[in-house]
Structures are given as structure tokens and as C-alpha cells.
Motif scaffolding. Structure first.
Motif, PDB file in Angstrom:
ATOM      1  N   VAL A  20     -14.136  43.555 -19.451  1.00  0.00           N
ATOM      2  CA  VAL A  20     -13.523  43.891 -20.743  1.00  0.00           C
ATOM      3  C   VAL A  20     -13.998  45.269 -21.200  1.00  0.00           C
ATOM      4  O   VAL A  20     -13.192  46.071 -21.699  1.00  0.00           O
ATOM      5  CB  VAL A  20     -13.838  42.809 -21.800  1.00  0.00           C
ATOM      6  N   ARG A  21     -15.279  45.575 -21.046  1.00  0.00           N
ATOM      7  CA  ARG A  21     -15.783  46.908 -21.427  1.00  0.00           C
ATOM      8  C   ARG A  21     -15.096  48.003 -20.609  1.00  0.00           C
ATOM      9  O   ARG A  21     -14.766  49.062 -21.143  1.00  0.00           O
ATOM     10  CB  ARG A  21     -17.293  46.982 -21.264  1.00  0.00           C
ATOM     11  N   ASN A  22     -14.857  47.746 -19.324  1.00  0.00           N
ATOM     12  CA  ASN A  22     -14.151  48.722 -18.496  1.00  0.00           C
ATOM     13  C   ASN A  22     -12.716  48.907 -18.983  1.00  0.00           C
ATOM     14  O   ASN A  22     -12.217  50.038 -19.005  1.00  0.00           O
ATOM     15  CB  ASN A  22     -14.158  48.311 -17.027  1.00  0.00           C
ATOM     16  N   PHE A  23     -12.045  47.829 -19.365  1.00  0.00           N
ATOM     17  CA  PHE A  23     -10.700  47.940 -19.925  1.00  0.00           C
ATOM     18  C   PHE A  23     -10.719  48.816 -21.170  1.00  0.00           C
ATOM     19  O   PHE A  23      -9.846  49.663 -21.360  1.00  0.00           O
ATOM     20  CB  PHE A  23     -10.131  46.568 -20.293  1.00  0.00           C
ATOM     21  N   PRO A  47      -4.898  44.620 -20.726  1.00  0.00           N
ATOM     22  CA  PRO A  47      -4.114  43.646 -19.964  1.00  0.00           C
ATOM     23  C   PRO A  47      -4.308  42.196 -20.416  1.00  0.00           C
ATOM     24  O   PRO A  47      -3.548  41.329 -20.014  1.00  0.00           O
ATOM     25  CB  PRO A  47      -4.618  43.839 -18.533  1.00  0.00           C
ATOM     26  N   LEU A  48      -5.295  41.939 -21.257  1.00  0.00           N
ATOM     27  CA  LEU A  48      -5.570  40.572 -21.698  1.00  0.00           C
ATOM     28  C   LEU A  48      -4.756  40.164 -22.925  1.00  0.00           C
ATOM     29  O   LEU A  48      -4.720  38.992 -23.289  1.00  0.00           O
ATOM     30  CB  LEU A  48      -7.062  40.405 -22.000  1.00  0.00           C
ATOM     31  N   GLY A  49      -4.113  41.113 -23.599  1.00  0.00           N
ATOM     32  CA  GLY A  49      -3.287  40.790 -24.756  1.00  0.00           C
ATOM     33  C   GLY A  49      -4.072  40.424 -25.998  1.00  0.00           C
ATOM     34  O   GLY A  49      -3.582  39.665 -26.833  1.00  0.00           O
ATOM     35  N   TYR A  59      -9.712  49.587 -30.872  1.00  0.00           N
ATOM     36  CA  TYR A  59      -9.817  48.711 -29.698  1.00  0.00           C
ATOM     37  C   TYR A  59     -10.993  49.075 -28.802  1.00  0.00           C
ATOM     38  O   TYR A  59     -11.704  48.205 -28.306  1.00  0.00           O
ATOM     39  CB  TYR A  59      -8.515  48.729 -28.895  1.00  0.00           C
ATOM     40  N   THR A  60     -11.223  50.349 -28.595  1.00  0.00           N
ATOM     41  CA  THR A  60     -12.277  50.768 -27.663  1.00  0.00           C
ATOM     42  C   THR A  60     -13.686  50.531 -28.210  1.00  0.00           C
ATOM     43  O   THR A  60     -14.640  50.547 -27.443  1.00  0.00           O
ATOM     44  CB  THR A  60     -12.118  52.246 -27.297  1.00  0.00           C
TER      45      THR A  60
END
Length: 66
Positions: free
Chosen positions: A13-16, A23-25, A46-47
Motif C-alpha cells: 500500500v505504501r508503494n501504491f 488499484p485497491l479502490g 491520498y499519498t
């Protein structure tokens, strides 16, 4: 095993978040629960929001497969 799944998932999740992809919505889930949804604001925060993963692992079978 639960601890390993949790750690790997949180790292993913941190990489996303670093890549600014979702991609997880998660944003879609937030949007359905928020009256004053603002896509631009979500993209900004978000980040940096902390996302925690709860993992429950249940082993259904063990043994050797032939």
C-alpha cells in the motif's frame, strides 16, 4: 503468518501511495461514505494518509498433495 501478510500488505500500500496509484479502490469506498466528496482533495491527501491493514489468516488444510 498473519504478521507477515500484514507487513507485506502495508508495504505494498505504501508503494501504491508513492506511485500515486490506487488499484485497491480506497477512494471509492471513502466517496460512498462522504457527503462532500472532493476528488482533487482526495488526490492530494491520498499519498500521506496512514492506511492500516488487518490480516486474518485461517489455514483450512495442511499436508502433502499428491
Amino acid at each position: 503468518m498473519s504478521k507477515d501478510v500484514k507487513e507485506r500488505s502495508e508495504r505494498l500500500v505504501r508503494n501504491f501511495q508513492k506511485l500515486h496509484v490506487e488499484p485497491l479502490g480506497i477512494g471509492e469506498q471513502v466517496r460512498t461514505r462522504t457527503r462532500s466528496w472532493d476528488k482533487k482533495k482526495w488526490d492530494e491527501i491520498y499519498t500521506s494518509i496512514p492506511i492500516n491493514v488487518n490480516a486474518k489468516v485461517e489455514i483450512l488444510e495442511s499436508g502433502v498433495v499428491e
